[in-house]
Design an enzyme around this catalytic site. Structure first.
Site, short mmCIF file in Angstrom:
data_model
loop_
_atom_site.label_atom_id
_atom_site.label_comp_id
_atom_site.label_asym_id
_atom_site.label_seq_id
_atom_site.Cartn_x
_atom_site.Cartn_y
_atom_site.Cartn_z
N SER A 148 0.86 -1.19 0.00
CA SER A 148 0.00 0.00 0.00
C SER A 148 0.89 1.23 0.00
CB SER A 148 -0.87 -0.01 1.26
OG SER A 148 -1.49 1.25 1.46
N TYR A 161 -1.39 -0.52 10.57
CA TYR A 161 -1.53 -0.87 9.15
C TYR A 161 -0.30 -0.41 8.38
CZ TYR A 161 -3.44 -1.16 4.41
OH TYR A 161 -3.62 -1.45 3.08
N1 LIG Z 1 -8.73 -1.17 -0.88
C1 LIG Z 1 -7.75 -0.30 -0.70
O1 LIG Z 1 -7.96 0.91 -0.63
C2 LIG Z 1 -6.31 -0.79 -0.66
C3 LIG Z 1 -5.28 0.14 -0.91
C4 LIG Z 1 -3.96 -0.29 -0.86
C5 LIG Z 1 -3.67 -1.61 -0.57
N2 LIG Z 1 -4.70 -2.50 -0.33
C6 LIG Z 1 -4.33 -3.87 -0.01
O2 LIG Z 1 -4.88 -4.73 -1.00
C7 LIG Z 1 -5.18 -6.00 -0.44
C8 LIG Z 1 -6.60 -6.40 -0.78
O3 LIG Z 1 -7.48 -5.38 -0.34
P1 LIG Z 1 -9.01 -5.31 -0.78
O4 LIG Z 1 -9.36 -3.88 -0.90
O5 LIG Z 1 -9.30 -6.22 -1.91
O6 LIG Z 1 -9.68 -5.88 0.58
P2 LIG Z 1 -11.01 -6.76 0.81
O7 LIG Z 1 -12.00 -6.48 -0.24
O8 LIG Z 1 -11.37 -6.56 2.24
O9 LIG Z 1 -10.47 -8.26 0.61
C9 LIG Z 1 -9.54 -8.80 1.50
C10 LIG Z 1 -9.35 -10.28 1.19
O10 LIG Z 1 -8.44 -10.83 2.16
C11 LIG Z 1 -9.00 -12.01 2.70
N3 LIG Z 1 -8.54 -12.23 4.08
C12 LIG Z 1 -8.57 -11.36 5.11
N4 LIG Z 1 -8.12 -11.95 6.24
C13 LIG Z 1 -7.80 -13.21 5.90
C14 LIG Z 1 -7.30 -14.34 6.62
N5 LIG Z 1 -7.04 -14.28 7.95
N6 LIG Z 1 -7.08 -15.49 5.96
C15 LIG Z 1 -7.34 -15.58 4.63
N7 LIG Z 1 -7.81 -14.56 3.90
C16 LIG Z 1 -8.05 -13.40 4.52
C17 LIG Z 1 -10.51 -11.78 2.61
O11 LIG Z 1 -11.23 -13.01 2.55
P3 LIG Z 1 -11.97 -13.69 3.80
O12 LIG Z 1 -12.52 -12.58 4.65
O13 LIG Z 1 -13.00 -14.57 3.17
O14 LIG Z 1 -10.89 -14.49 4.49
C18 LIG Z 1 -10.64 -11.06 1.27
O15 LIG Z 1 -10.73 -11.99 0.22
C19 LIG Z 1 -4.90 -5.87 1.07
O16 LIG Z 1 -3.64 -6.40 1.37
C20 LIG Z 1 -4.91 -4.38 1.31
O17 LIG Z 1 -4.08 -4.01 2.40
C21 LIG Z 1 -6.00 -2.12 -0.38
#
Ligand SMILES: NC(=O)c1ccc[n+]([C@@H]2O[C@H](COP(=O)([O-])OP(=O)(O)OC[C@H]3O[C@@H](n4cnc5c(N)ncnc54)[C@H](OP(=O)(O)O)[C@@H]3O)[C@@H](O)[C@H]2O)c1
Length: 241
Positions: A148, A161
């Site tokens: 991120s 975070y």
């Molecule tokens: N959205 C943003 O603004 C943003 C910006 C920069 C970076 N990111 C990074 O991008 C990545 C994905 O983000 P996103 O926006 O797609 O988030 P999201 O929609 O909340 O999806 C997160 C995913 O991680 C899985 N997960 C969470 N805890 C877990 C665990 N203990 N074991 C296995 N799976 C787990 C969730 O599935 P389950 O809950 O089914 O396990 C879900 O599939 C993250 O690393 C986040 O830090 C996001």
């Protein structure tokens, strides 16, 4: 046209964590569209089945392995499952991650700190430990960690975070140096705010990075000519919110 030009990842196996929704779902769909067999993992089995169906509707190939990435034994078992079922791992995308409600660090419960570190930093280590040996044996592979911009900048009231993502960047740069001698490439993508349910930023979703934009970067990285690799991508929305 040769098959490799139509499906550049045919015969490849790609493991995507956090593939149940958001960025991971978009990455899984994109890699499948390039011909990879995609291993989908997360905890929510019903969401994983929906993503599997969406990929198979496009004639793609998937394998669902539910896993809680905070459970070290479960991650090791996932690695054995991939080995037994696929016999190879060409691409690993460590995408799963969590955030918690913004609050001053002094008010952050220890349990929330631990959950953040276990999911965002320890899980990528566990996944690399489980799957990089397959890549080393094959003298080929690509690991992509989703970090991120919070791992490049300060994030007041989001220190845990931010620390987890700074840590993930350090892990990436270091393991990249360890694995390049084995012809295994390790990259990190650091996006700004992405339009998913991850955080309620209050930003105009049309002016945010879209999950497909991150998937596009993953596709670029894994189709890069084999003689070089991109260490790091900082991804920003074109228009300011
Ligand atoms: N959205 C943003 O603004 C943003 C910006 C920069 C970076 N990111 C990074 O991008 C990545 C994905 O983000 P996103 O926006 O797609 O988030 P999201 O929609 O909340 O999806 C997160 C995913 O991680 C899985 N997960 C969470 N805890 C877990 C665990 N203990 N074991 C296995 N799976 C787990 C969730 O599935 P389950 O809950 O089914 O396990 C879900 O599939 C993250 O690393 C986040 O830090 C996001």
């Amino acid at each position: 046209m040769k098959e490799a030009e139509i499906d550049p990842l045919s015969d490849h196996v790609a493991v995507v964590t956090g593939a149940a929704r958001g960025i991971g779902e978009a990455i899984a769909l994109r890699l499948a569209s390039l011909g990879a067999r995609v291993v989908l993992t997360a905890r929510d089995q019903s969401r994983l089945q929906k993503v599997k169906q969406a990929i198979e509707d496009q004639a793609g190939s998937t394998l669902v392995i539910p896993c809680d990435l905070t459970d070290a034994n479960a991650v090791a078992e996932l690695g054995r499952h991939v080995h037994a079922e696929c016999g190879r791992c060409d691409i690993l995308v460590n995408n799963a991650g969590i955030s918690v409600a913004r609050k001053p660090l002094v008010d952050l419960p220890v349990e929330e700190w631990d959950q953040m570190m276990q999911t965002n930093l320890r899980a990528p280590y566990l996944m690399i430990r489980a799957l990089a040996p397959l890549m080393i044996a094959a003298r080929s592979g690509h690991i992509i960690n989703i970090s991120s911009l919070a791992g490049k900048n300060v994030l007041p009231e989001g220190a845990a975070y931010s620390a987890s993502k700074w840590g993930l960047n350090g892990l990436t740069y270091s393991v990249a140096e360890e694995l390049r001698q084995h012809n295994v490439r390790v990259s990190v993508i650091a996006p700004g705010s992405v339009n998913t349910s991850f955080s309620s930023s209050g930003k105009d979703p049309r002016r945010m990075i879209q999950p497909e934009d991150v998937a596009q970067v993953v596709a670029m990285l894994v189709t890069q000519a084999p003689t070089s690799f991109v260490s790091e991508v900082l991804l920003r929305p074109t228009m300011k919110p």
